[in-house]
Write an enzyme that holds these catalytic residues in place. Structure first.
Site, PDB file in Angstrom:
ATOM      1  N   ASN A  30       9.286 -20.781  54.978  1.00  0.00           N
ATOM      2  CA  ASN A  30       8.999 -21.486  53.726  1.00  0.00           C
ATOM      3  C   ASN A  30      10.168 -21.245  52.777  1.00  0.00           C
ATOM      4  O   ASN A  30      10.292 -20.170  52.197  1.00  0.00           O
ATOM      5  CB  ASN A  30       7.685 -20.936  53.151  1.00  0.00           C
ATOM      6  CG  ASN A  30       7.350 -21.523  51.787  1.00  0.00           C
ATOM      7  OD1 ASN A  30       8.001 -22.467  51.328  1.00  0.00           O
ATOM      8  ND2 ASN A  30       6.336 -20.955  51.135  1.00  0.00           N
ATOM      9  N   LYS A  72      10.724 -22.518  49.974  1.00  0.00           N
ATOM     10  CA  LYS A  72      10.332 -22.631  48.554  1.00  0.00           C
ATOM     11  C   LYS A  72      11.371 -23.466  47.792  1.00  0.00           C
ATOM     12  O   LYS A  72      11.985 -24.353  48.366  1.00  0.00           O
ATOM     13  CB  LYS A  72      10.116 -21.251  47.943  1.00  0.00           C
ATOM     14  CG  LYS A  72       9.154 -20.412  48.792  1.00  0.00           C
ATOM     15  CD  LYS A  72       8.646 -19.186  48.102  1.00  0.00           C
ATOM     16  CE  LYS A  72       7.707 -18.433  49.050  1.00  0.00           C
ATOM     17  NZ  LYS A  72       7.070 -17.282  48.440  1.00  0.00           N
ATOM     18  N   HIS A 121      -0.692 -23.315  49.322  1.00  0.00           N
ATOM     19  CA  HIS A 121       0.066 -22.061  49.189  1.00  0.00           C
ATOM     20  C   HIS A 121      -0.351 -21.393  47.877  1.00  0.00           C
ATOM     21  O   HIS A 121      -0.626 -22.078  46.885  1.00  0.00           O
ATOM     22  CB  HIS A 121       1.575 -22.370  49.186  1.00  0.00           C
ATOM     23  CG  HIS A 121       2.392 -21.111  49.221  1.00  0.00           C
ATOM     24  ND1 HIS A 121       2.643 -20.386  48.084  1.00  0.00           N
ATOM     25  CD2 HIS A 121       2.971 -20.443  50.236  1.00  0.00           C
ATOM     26  CE1 HIS A 121       3.355 -19.311  48.417  1.00  0.00           C
ATOM     27  NE2 HIS A 121       3.573 -19.326  49.716  1.00  0.00           N
ATOM     28  N   GLU A 133       1.209 -20.103  45.557  1.00  0.00           N
ATOM     29  CA  GLU A 133       1.972 -20.525  44.369  1.00  0.00           C
ATOM     30  C   GLU A 133       1.464 -21.868  43.855  1.00  0.00           C
ATOM     31  O   GLU A 133       1.477 -22.121  42.653  1.00  0.00           O
ATOM     32  CB  GLU A 133       3.477 -20.554  44.705  1.00  0.00           C
ATOM     33  CG  GLU A 133       4.043 -19.136  44.780  1.00  0.00           C
ATOM     34  CD  GLU A 133       5.177 -18.933  45.758  1.00  0.00           C
ATOM     35  OE1 GLU A 133       5.835 -19.910  46.163  1.00  0.00           O
ATOM     36  OE2 GLU A 133       5.411 -17.760  46.155  1.00  0.00           O
ATOM     37  N   GLU A 178      -2.267 -15.243  53.667  1.00  0.00           N
ATOM     38  CA  GLU A 178      -1.192 -14.694  52.843  1.00  0.00           C
ATOM     39  C   GLU A 178      -1.797 -13.965  51.649  1.00  0.00           C
ATOM     40  O   GLU A 178      -2.128 -14.599  50.634  1.00  0.00           O
ATOM     41  CB  GLU A 178      -0.289 -15.822  52.330  1.00  0.00           C
ATOM     42  CG  GLU A 178       0.433 -16.562  53.420  1.00  0.00           C
ATOM     43  CD  GLU A 178       1.747 -17.149  52.901  1.00  0.00           C
ATOM     44  OE1 GLU A 178       2.789 -16.818  53.481  1.00  0.00           O
ATOM     45  OE2 GLU A 178       1.731 -17.899  51.915  1.00  0.00           O
ATOM     46  N   GLY A 235       6.396 -11.910  48.360  1.00  0.00           N
ATOM     47  CA  GLY A 235       7.619 -11.680  47.595  1.00  0.00           C
ATOM     48  C   GLY A 235       7.639 -10.333  46.887  1.00  0.00           C
ATOM     49  O   GLY A 235       8.480 -10.091  46.034  1.00  0.00           O
ATOM     50  N   SER A 282       5.906 -10.916  52.757  1.00  0.00           N
ATOM     51  CA  SER A 282       6.934  -9.897  52.966  1.00  0.00           C
ATOM     52  C   SER A 282       7.175  -9.536  54.434  1.00  0.00           C
ATOM     53  O   SER A 282       7.385  -8.367  54.761  1.00  0.00           O
ATOM     54  CB  SER A 282       6.611  -8.646  52.140  1.00  0.00           C
ATOM     55  OG  SER A 282       6.625  -8.968  50.757  1.00  0.00           O
TER      56      SER A 282
HETATM   57  P1  PGA Z   1       7.626 -13.844  51.330  1.00  0.00           P
HETATM   58  O1  PGA Z   1       6.829 -15.243  51.090  1.00  0.00           O
HETATM   59  O2  PGA Z   1       7.892 -13.757  52.817  1.00  0.00           O
HETATM   60  O3  PGA Z   1       8.861 -13.956  50.520  1.00  0.00           O
HETATM   61  O4  PGA Z   1       6.695 -12.759  50.873  1.00  0.00           O
HETATM   62  C1  PGA Z   1       5.867 -15.695  51.984  1.00  0.00           C
HETATM   63  C2  PGA Z   1       5.276 -16.997  51.495  1.00  0.00           C
HETATM   64  O5  PGA Z   1       5.089 -17.156  50.274  1.00  0.00           O
HETATM   65  O6  PGA Z   1       4.993 -17.909  52.302  1.00  0.00           O
END
Ligand code: PGA
Length: 252
Positions: free
Chosen positions: A10, A12, A96, A98, A168, A174, A214
Site C-alpha cells: 500500500n 498510500k 482502510h 485511514e 490491521e 505506521g 508495521s
Molecule cells: P505500515 O502500514 O506497514 O506502514 O504500518 C500498513 C497499512 O496501513 O496498510
C-alpha cells in the site's frame, strides 16, 4: 483447499512518477512468479495507468487504494470502480483505517463500496481492525465482528466467497509496533469463525486474510508462518524495493 497468499504494498499518498517507476522496475527484477502467490501494489489513483504499463510481463498486479460506491455521476473527487477495472486494477482496498478515521467512512459506506467493486469484478481487500482504546477496553473482537458483518450483510450470498480481508490493528499502522504473530493469529481465527458462521466453512476456509501493521523484512516470516495468516498488507516497507522483495521472499 489451499488459500492464495497475497503480499500487498500500500503505497498510500507517496511516490512521484519517477520514484514509482524506479520502485516498480526494482520489484520487477526481484519478484518471480510463484504458484499460489500474488504480489499486488496499490499506487495513488493517477499513477495506476503508468504502473499497469510498467508491470507488463511481470508477476505483479495492481490495485487501487479507494473507490466510490457509485458507478458514475456527480461525485466530485471520487473514482469509479468501473474506471479502475478498465485501467487494469484487479484489487481495491476497502475501508482502510485511514479512510475510516480521517475521511469518516462508516461500516455501511465500506460495505457499499465493496458491493460496487464486485459488480466490476474487482476483488475488495476489506480492511478491519481496532484502535488502541478498543483493544485496551477489550472490545476488539466485537468491533471487528461489526466491521466484517456489515460487509456480508450488504452482499448477496453468491458474493460471500469473493472477498479478501486484511486485519490491521490501528495501533500497529505506521507506529513500528507490530501485533505479535500470536495476537494477529488470534484475530485471524476470530475473523475466520465469523465468516464460517455467516457463510459456512467452505467459504471461510477459502478466504485469504492478510495481516498489516508495521510489517518489515525482519518480522514477515514469523507472521506469515501462522496458519490463519494468508498474506501481508505493507505500507512503509513497500516503498523500498529491497525491503518489499525481502518480505516477498519470506513466502516459500
Ligand atoms: P505500515 O502500514 O506497514 O506502514 O504500518 C500498513 C497499512 O496501513 O496498510
Amino acid at each position: 483447499m489451499a488459500r492464495k497468499t497475497i503480499i500487498a504494498g500500500n503505497w498510500k499518498m507517496n511516490l512521484l512518477p519517477a520514484q514509482a517507476e524506479e520502485l516498480t522496475f526494482g520489484l520487477k527484477e526481484q519478484v518471480e512468479s510463484k504458484p499460489n502467490l500474488e504480489v499486488v501494489v496499490f499506487p495513488q489513483a493517477p499513477l495506476i495507468p503508468l504502473v499497469v504499463d510498467w508491470i507488463m510481463d511481470s508477476a505483479i498486479l495492481v490495485g487501487a487504494q479507494n473507490s466510490s460506491d457509485a458507478i458514475s455521476g456527480a461525485f466530485t473527487g471520487e473514482t469509479s470502480p468501473q474506471l479502475l477495472k478498465i485501467l487494469g486494477c484487479q484489487y481495491c482496498l476497502s475501508g482502510h483505517s485511514e479512510r475510516r478515521q480521517i475521511f469518516g467512512e462508516s461500516d455501511l459506506v465500506v460495505a457499499k463500496k465493496v458491493k460496487t467493486l464486485l459488480e466490476f469484478g474487482i476483488t475488495p481487500v476489506v480492511c478491519v481492525g481496532e484502535t488502541l482504546e478498543e483493544r485496551e477496553s477489550n472490545r476488539y473482537e466485537e468491533i471487528i465482528k461489526k466491521q466484517v458483518m456489515a460487509v456480508f450483510d450488504e452482499l448477496e450470498n453468491d458474493s460471500w466467497g469473493r472477498l479478501v480481508f486484511a486485519y490491521e490493528p490501528v495501533w500497529a499502522i505506521g507506529t513500528g509496533k507490530t501485533a505479535t504473530p500470536e495476537q494477529a493469529d488470534e484475530i485471524h481465527k476470530h475473523i475466520r469463525n465469523i465468516i464460517a458462521e455467516k457463510a459456512g466453512e467452505i467459504i471461510s476456509n477459502a478466504t485469504s486474510i492478510l495481516y498489516g501493521g508495521s510489517v518489515k523484512p525482519g518480522n514477515a516470516a514469523e507472521i506469515l508462518a501462522k496458519n490463519d495468516i494468508d498474506g501481508l498488507l505493507i505500507g512503509g516497507a513497500s516503498l523500498k524495493s529491497d525491503d518489499f522483495s525481502k518480505i516477498i521472499s519470506a513466502f516459500n
